[in-house]
Design an enzyme around this catalytic site. Structure first.
Site, PDB file in Angstrom:
ATOM      1  N   LYS A 102       0.785  -1.111   0.005  1.00 45.71           N
ATOM      2  CA  LYS A 102      -0.067  -0.198  -0.087  1.00 45.71           C
ATOM      3  C   LYS A 102       0.929   1.172   0.198  1.00 45.71           C
ATOM      4  O   LYS A 102       0.560   2.295  -0.908  1.00 45.71           O
ATOM      5  CB  LYS A 102      -1.013   0.069   1.406  1.00 45.71           C
ATOM      6  CG  LYS A 102      -0.200   0.103   2.407  1.00 45.71           C
ATOM      7  CD  LYS A 102      -1.176  -0.096   3.467  1.00 45.71           C
ATOM      8  CE  LYS A 102      -0.725   0.102   5.026  1.00 45.71           C
ATOM      9  NZ  LYS A 102      -1.600  -0.233   6.222  1.00 45.71           N
ATOM     10  N   GLU A 138       9.582  -9.359 -28.912  1.00 51.30           N
ATOM     11  CA  GLU A 138       8.456  -9.590 -27.647  1.00 51.30           C
ATOM     12  C   GLU A 138       7.003  -9.312 -27.975  1.00 51.30           C
ATOM     13  O   GLU A 138       6.373  -9.837 -27.263  1.00 51.30           O
ATOM     14  CB  GLU A 138       9.101  -8.588 -26.382  1.00 51.30           C
ATOM     15  CG  GLU A 138       8.695  -7.151 -26.870  1.00 51.30           C
ATOM     16  CD  GLU A 138       9.806  -6.485 -27.473  1.00 51.30           C
ATOM     17  OE1 GLU A 138       9.514  -5.268 -27.608  1.00 51.30           O
ATOM     18  OE2 GLU A 138      10.751  -7.209 -28.047  1.00 51.30           O
ATOM     19  N   LYS A 195      15.880 -15.124 -30.962  1.00 51.33           N
ATOM     20  CA  LYS A 195      14.702 -14.787 -30.443  1.00 51.33           C
ATOM     21  C   LYS A 195      13.602 -14.162 -31.086  1.00 51.33           C
ATOM     22  O   LYS A 195      13.775 -13.333 -31.996  1.00 51.33           O
ATOM     23  CB  LYS A 195      14.897 -14.045 -28.964  1.00 51.33           C
ATOM     24  CG  LYS A 195      15.059 -12.560 -29.164  1.00 51.33           C
ATOM     25  CD  LYS A 195      14.918 -11.894 -27.926  1.00 51.33           C
ATOM     26  CE  LYS A 195      14.925 -10.336 -28.112  1.00 51.33           C
ATOM     27  NZ  LYS A 195      13.567  -9.738 -28.323  1.00 51.33           N
ATOM     28  N   ASP A 196      12.300 -14.454 -30.894  1.00 56.01           N
ATOM     29  CA  ASP A 196      11.165 -13.682 -31.359  1.00 56.01           C
ATOM     30  C   ASP A 196      11.212 -12.257 -30.814  1.00 56.01           C
ATOM     31  O   ASP A 196      11.704 -12.067 -29.865  1.00 56.01           O
ATOM     32  CB  ASP A 196       9.864 -14.301 -30.976  1.00 56.01           C
ATOM     33  CG  ASP A 196       9.789 -15.845 -31.570  1.00 56.01           C
ATOM     34  OD1 ASP A 196      10.187 -15.810 -33.072  1.00 56.01           O
ATOM     35  OD2 ASP A 196       8.829 -16.582 -31.054  1.00 56.01           O
ATOM     36  N   LYS A 239      13.598  -9.951 -37.320  1.00 58.97           N
ATOM     37  CA  LYS A 239      13.168  -8.545 -37.815  1.00 58.97           C
ATOM     38  C   LYS A 239      12.331  -8.706 -39.330  1.00 58.97           C
ATOM     39  O   LYS A 239      13.199  -9.499 -40.183  1.00 58.97           O
ATOM     40  CB  LYS A 239      13.811  -7.455 -37.573  1.00 58.97           C
ATOM     41  CG  LYS A 239      14.297  -7.224 -36.306  1.00 58.97           C
ATOM     42  CD  LYS A 239      13.092  -6.481 -35.662  1.00 58.97           C
ATOM     43  CE  LYS A 239      13.565  -6.145 -34.061  1.00 58.97           C
ATOM     44  NZ  LYS A 239      12.766  -5.488 -33.463  1.00 58.97           N
TER      45      LYS A 239
END
Length: 386
Positions: free
Chosen positions: A85, A160, A157-158, A131
């Site tokens: 909090k 994101e 990698k792909d 890409k």
């Protein structure tokens, strides 16, 4: 215990505000009706253990120690405990966390395991990103992977933002890219790692991770800050392949200095205790604004737990000398356009990085030449140096 450091508003009394946090975030206050249980409540109270009133940025700091009796062992409950909090209490930031080595999870593979799996022991890793990010078919991905894999790439990698989309469904990308990986391995004896972007709603993320691993996935990319730390921990426990954590959404949490928490904590300390194997984050000489001191702190926090650092966003062959000056050999050099948009094609983008590593290792200067001929010379003419 866990010790949390808070960055307070200018002029705040760190002892007074720290005590308020210590009590409010733990047992709270009690009245006479509960006085017979006071000893038990005291066991759960946090305590102020240090304060700084003359910090160089003008903001006082206070350190609060949380007892082991309040700590469950996962990141979700930890963050709720130390900054629940009070994260909504105005200009108050969680500045640091000191965690015992036994807290949380460690990588199942990690930096050392990636070296063993890929047979890369004496140099940095070179990693690429598919890409364009969206619009490629599954076969397009496979063709690119075959091309860069034959050129010697370690990891890919792909992007994101690549989800399980009709244009290139996740299962189809995995199947097509697995065939390319087989071809690269047969031709070169080396098998790159393909980090497949893991997406899905709710518990399906964990179920999908298991299914994809069974179908041959050898590495995952996970947008852990968007999906939550609990999902990261569940995926880590469910699979045995490396997990690369992407920093998507980090700026929404760490972008304001007087609120939230700093990047070094969000992308360094917390993922280092989540069990992931590698973490992506911006390099300060890349395309996103980033503080060099924050980047160095992230690097050190990750390496301390055998997690691979992956400086990203705008990396190209011309920054290799700066990157190696900052990181040495224990780094994954991650490039998207810096490989895929090389004028000679993605394979030449990969070759340019390896040429850069060789040139830097030999102590040769990086210069832009009028008539570039090698892949690195073309890269330097395209993107510059440093």
């Amino acid at each position: 215990p866990v010790v949390a450091t808070y960055r307070l508003p200018v002029g705040a009394d760190p002892h007074k505000l720290g005590e308020k946090i210590a009590v409010g975030q733990t047992a709270g206050s009690w009245n006479a009706a509960w006085e017979h249980r006071a000893g038990r409540f005291q066991d759960h109270l946090a305590h102020v253990v240090g304060a700084v009133t003359d910090h160089p940025d003008g903001h006082p700091r206070v350190r609060v120690s949380f007892p082991d009796a309040d700590i469950e062992g996962d990141l979700g409950s930890l963050l709720t405990l130390v900054f629940g909090k009070y994260s909504m209490a105005g200009p108050l930031a969680l500045d640091d966390l000191e965690l015992p080595d036994s807290f949380g999870r460690t990588p199942k593979v990690g930096l050392s395991g990636l070296r063993d799996r890929l047979g890369v022991h004496d140099r940095p890793f070179v990693m690429a990103i598919f890409k364009p990010a969206l619009g490629l078919s599954a076969q397009d991905h496979a063709d690119i992977l075959r091309d860069v894999g034959m050129a010697g790439l370690d990891l890919i990698k792909d992007d994101e933002i690549m989800a399980d989309l009709p244009a290139a469904p996740t299962a189809e990308r995995l199947a097509a890219c697995s065939r390319s990986l087989d071809e690269v391995q047969a031709a070169t004896g080396r098998r790159p790692l393909y980090a497949l972007n893991l997406t899905g709603g709710g518990g399906s993320v964990v179920d999908r991770a298991r299914q994809l691993e069974d179908a041959g996935a050898e590495c995952f990319l996970l947008n852990g800050l968007a999906y939550g730390w609990h999902t990261v921990e569940q995926v880590r426990d469910a699979v045995d392949v490396p997990i690369f954590l992407h920093p998507a959404f980090a700026g929404a949490i760490a972008g304001a200095p007087d609120h939230g928490l700093p990047y070094r904590l969000l992308l360094g300390t917390l993922p280092a205790f989540s069990g992931v194997d590698a973490v992506l984050y911006p390099a300060h000489y890349g395309s996103l604004p980033f503080d060099p001191a924050e980047e160095a702190a992230i690097r050190d926090a990750l390496r301390a737990r055998n997690v691979a650092p992956v400086p990203s966003a705008g990396i190209h062959p011309g920054v290799v000398p700066r990157a190696l000056s900052d990181y040495g050999q224990d780094v994954i050099l991650n490039a998207g356009t810096g490989i895929m948009d090389h004028p000679g094609g993605p394979a030449d983008g990969v070759r340019a990085f390896f040429e850069a590593l060789d040139r830097h290792g030999a102590g040769e200067p990086f210069t832009v030449v009028d008539d570039p001929s090698t892949p690195l010379d073309v890269a330097l003419a395209t993107w510059g140096i440093g």
